[in-house]
Design a protein around this motif. Sequence first.
Motif, PDB file in Angstrom:
ATOM      1  N   THR A   1      45.646  63.114   3.543  1.00  0.00           N
ATOM      2  CA  THR A   1      44.569  63.927   2.989  1.00  0.00           C
ATOM      3  C   THR A   1      43.649  63.096   2.117  1.00  0.00           C
ATOM      4  O   THR A   1      42.441  63.341   2.054  1.00  0.00           O
ATOM      5  N   SER A   2      44.212  62.087   1.457  1.00  0.00           N
ATOM      6  CA  SER A   2      43.385  61.227   0.606  1.00  0.00           C
ATOM      7  C   SER A   2      42.321  60.494   1.417  1.00  0.00           C
ATOM      8  O   SER A   2      41.316  60.048   0.866  1.00  0.00           O
ATOM      9  N   GLY A   3      42.536  60.403   2.735  1.00  0.00           N
ATOM     10  CA  GLY A   3      41.539  59.754   3.584  1.00  0.00           C
ATOM     11  C   GLY A   3      40.185  60.433   3.516  1.00  0.00           C
ATOM     12  O   GLY A   3      39.141  59.772   3.599  1.00  0.00           O
ATOM     13  N   GLN A   4      40.180  61.766   3.344  1.00  0.00           N
ATOM     14  CA  GLN A   4      38.905  62.471   3.280  1.00  0.00           C
ATOM     15  C   GLN A   4      38.184  62.173   1.966  1.00  0.00           C
ATOM     16  O   GLN A   4      36.958  62.288   1.889  1.00  0.00           O
ATOM     17  N   PHE A   5      38.937  61.759   0.935  1.00  0.00           N
ATOM     18  CA  PHE A   5      38.326  61.472  -0.358  1.00  0.00           C
ATOM     19  C   PHE A   5      38.006  59.988  -0.530  1.00  0.00           C
ATOM     20  O   PHE A   5      36.875  59.623  -0.839  1.00  0.00           O
ATOM     21  N   ILE A   6      39.015  59.116  -0.340  1.00  0.00           N
ATOM     22  CA  ILE A   6      38.769  57.692  -0.534  1.00  0.00           C
ATOM     23  C   ILE A   6      37.813  57.166   0.532  1.00  0.00           C
ATOM     24  O   ILE A   6      36.970  56.316   0.273  1.00  0.00           O
ATOM     25  N   GLY A   7      37.949  57.713   1.766  1.00  0.00           N
ATOM     26  CA  GLY A   7      37.031  57.291   2.825  1.00  0.00           C
ATOM     27  C   GLY A   7      35.592  57.606   2.467  1.00  0.00           C
ATOM     28  O   GLY A   7      34.698  56.768   2.567  1.00  0.00           O
ATOM     29  N   LEU A   8      35.364  58.844   2.011  1.00  0.00           N
ATOM     30  CA  LEU A   8      34.005  59.250   1.675  1.00  0.00           C
ATOM     31  C   LEU A   8      33.522  58.611   0.382  1.00  0.00           C
ATOM     32  O   LEU A   8      32.322  58.382   0.210  1.00  0.00           O
ATOM     33  N   ALA A   9      34.442  58.291  -0.542  1.00  0.00           N
ATOM     34  CA  ALA A   9      34.040  57.611  -1.773  1.00  0.00           C
ATOM     35  C   ALA A   9      33.369  56.287  -1.445  1.00  0.00           C
ATOM     36  O   ALA A   9      32.344  55.918  -2.034  1.00  0.00           O
ATOM     37  N   PHE A  10      33.954  55.552  -0.501  1.00  0.00           N
ATOM     38  CA  PHE A  10      33.363  54.276  -0.114  1.00  0.00           C
ATOM     39  C   PHE A  10      32.287  54.449   0.952  1.00  0.00           C
ATOM     40  O   PHE A  10      31.353  53.645   1.033  1.00  0.00           O
ATOM     41  N   LEU A  11      32.425  55.495   1.767  1.00  0.00           N
ATOM     42  CA  LEU A  11      31.461  55.681   2.847  1.00  0.00           C
ATOM     43  C   LEU A  11      30.129  56.249   2.367  1.00  0.00           C
ATOM     44  O   LEU A  11      29.093  55.964   2.985  1.00  0.00           O
TER      45      LEU A  11
ATOM     46  N   PHE B   1      31.315  72.495  -0.857  1.00  0.00           N
ATOM     47  CA  PHE B   1      30.159  72.175  -1.694  1.00  0.00           C
ATOM     48  C   PHE B   1      29.957  70.664  -1.753  1.00  0.00           C
ATOM     49  O   PHE B   1      28.835  70.166  -1.595  1.00  0.00           O
ATOM     50  N   PHE B   2      31.040  69.917  -1.983  1.00  0.00           N
ATOM     51  CA  PHE B   2      30.928  68.461  -2.074  1.00  0.00           C
ATOM     52  C   PHE B   2      30.603  67.824  -0.723  1.00  0.00           C
ATOM     53  O   PHE B   2      29.948  66.780  -0.671  1.00  0.00           O
ATOM     54  N   LEU B   3      31.046  68.441   0.360  1.00  0.00           N
ATOM     55  CA  LEU B   3      30.814  67.866   1.684  1.00  0.00           C
ATOM     56  C   LEU B   3      29.425  68.185   2.235  1.00  0.00           C
ATOM     57  O   LEU B   3      28.985  67.547   3.192  1.00  0.00           O
ATOM     58  N   THR B   4      28.760  69.172   1.667  1.00  0.00           N
ATOM     59  CA  THR B   4      27.459  69.581   2.224  1.00  0.00           C
ATOM     60  C   THR B   4      26.328  69.458   1.208  1.00  0.00           C
ATOM     61  O   THR B   4      25.487  68.581   1.302  1.00  0.00           O
ATOM     62  N   TRP B   5      26.320  70.315   0.194  1.00  0.00           N
ATOM     63  CA  TRP B   5      25.175  70.419  -0.713  1.00  0.00           C
ATOM     64  C   TRP B   5      25.182  69.415  -1.857  1.00  0.00           C
ATOM     65  O   TRP B   5      24.154  69.246  -2.543  1.00  0.00           O
TER      66      TRP B   5
ATOM     67  N   ALA C   1      27.525  60.020  -5.939  1.00  0.00           N
ATOM     68  CA  ALA C   1      28.334  60.968  -5.169  1.00  0.00           C
ATOM     69  C   ALA C   1      29.721  60.422  -4.876  1.00  0.00           C
ATOM     70  O   ALA C   1      30.664  61.190  -4.654  1.00  0.00           O
ATOM     71  N   SER C   2      29.882  59.099  -4.884  1.00  0.00           N
ATOM     72  CA  SER C   2      31.184  58.516  -4.569  1.00  0.00           C
ATOM     73  C   SER C   2      32.193  58.696  -5.702  1.00  0.00           C
ATOM     74  O   SER C   2      33.405  58.689  -5.470  1.00  0.00           O
TER      75      SER C   2
END
Length: 467
Positions: free
Chosen positions: A151-161, A267-271, A291-292
């Motif tokens: 599950t952390s992949g959705q957070f750490i991935g997007l933090a760097f992505l 909210f964090f994934l869209t707006w 945002a990261s």
Amino acid sequence: MAITQHINTHSASAKSKSKFGVLALIFLSVVINYMDRTNISVAAQAISDDLEFSKVQMGIIFSAFAWTYSIMQIPGGMLVDSIRIRLLYPFILVAWSLATIVQGLLSSFSAIVGCRMAIGFFEAPSYPANNKIVTQWFAEQERAGAIAVYTSGQFIGLAFLMPVLALIQQWFGWRGLFFISGGIGIIWAGVWYLLYRDPAVQSESNTDNQDAITGDTPQKLHNDRQTTDPSQAQATASWRNLKIAFSSRKLWGIYIGQFCLGGTLIFFLTWFPTYLAEYRGLSELNTGFIASIPFLAAFCGVLLSGFLSDWLVRKGVSNEVARKAPIIVGLLLSSTVILANYVESTQWVTFFLSVTFFGNGLASINWVFVSLIAPKHMVGLVGGCFNFIGGLSAVTVPIAIGYLAKDGDFRPALILVACLALVGLCSYLFLVGKVEQIQLPPLDTSDGPLSDTQVIHQHPSSSGETK
């Protein structure tokens, strides 16, 4: 004797490495999954300016992914119970990646909505599949940690992505962003097929292999084989089982909790990037970097939650405390998003939003309740129902925020997100109750609504709970 012991130790070590290799595959798949569902939020302002879409139209575009994603959760869960993961996962990866690429070729509002629906359609089985893989490969006392890692992949991935995707868009435009994102997914589908093996295939020649994977003893496996009703295993996709999945107050507790947890996440994934760029006045590149930070906070939250929860279980703490406490505390912290309405500086806004998303991360091990509560042969189906209800937040919340913020004021939107977090907290406090596995009732008692007292019985040989 010493040689045999050495061989067994070496075999167990190799098998342990195999399951953590599988966990790495799931982790990277989640990163790609969320990259393809959230790149639209990075591109949102550019798309809106280029194609002259209103906030309400952008809200519909954000929501469109979830229309099909939610509807397909239950069929997707049934597919996960019926088709080998090694074949299913690469297929859906290629399919949603192609839809991502096509998205970059379009200019019509309705066509982009259609593409977002296609991405949601093909991503739908992914999380039920992830949960089933972890259920198959990891013992119950390791499961929350494993769920926390992927599950952390959705957070750490997007933090760097987030900053990387912002840079890609700056260099190649929003269309190029979709082309590159989709191409990465297609490549990863090939890697998954080459590297992943189903645990049944791994353990065909040796029963001890399954012992090492799941932590089950040979006697427990024997008892499970003796006590499992074959008709139940074959009836996973039946309407009877679907009725069970929607008849338990306990399951409705985790469904509602997932919906409310999803309200913050969506909210964090869209707006969120639009909130920073338009309402808080940050530049496009600064938006990517700022945002990261909340995503890094969420990453810390989900790992802390997962490993702390498993540690408490190993220490003999009840599931009511070890599993529930991180979720309840996390949802309480998520409600602090409302405090961002009362500060002006970027630093304080970032702080409160980071606390909010840290709380969301703490609560994100809630998938563990699917494997703890769902009937033994309905993990995929219940996972689909769980994610179906959760996915409805992604249908409704983006559109609601689009309307609430159509005049440029995001304060009502943050109030909505805070209220959802509090409702989720109440759901876990008052509906979930004691954490124990639901057993399928006899066929002659399946008519009519089923209460928890009818369908829930503690069964040591199949519940997998640590005593």
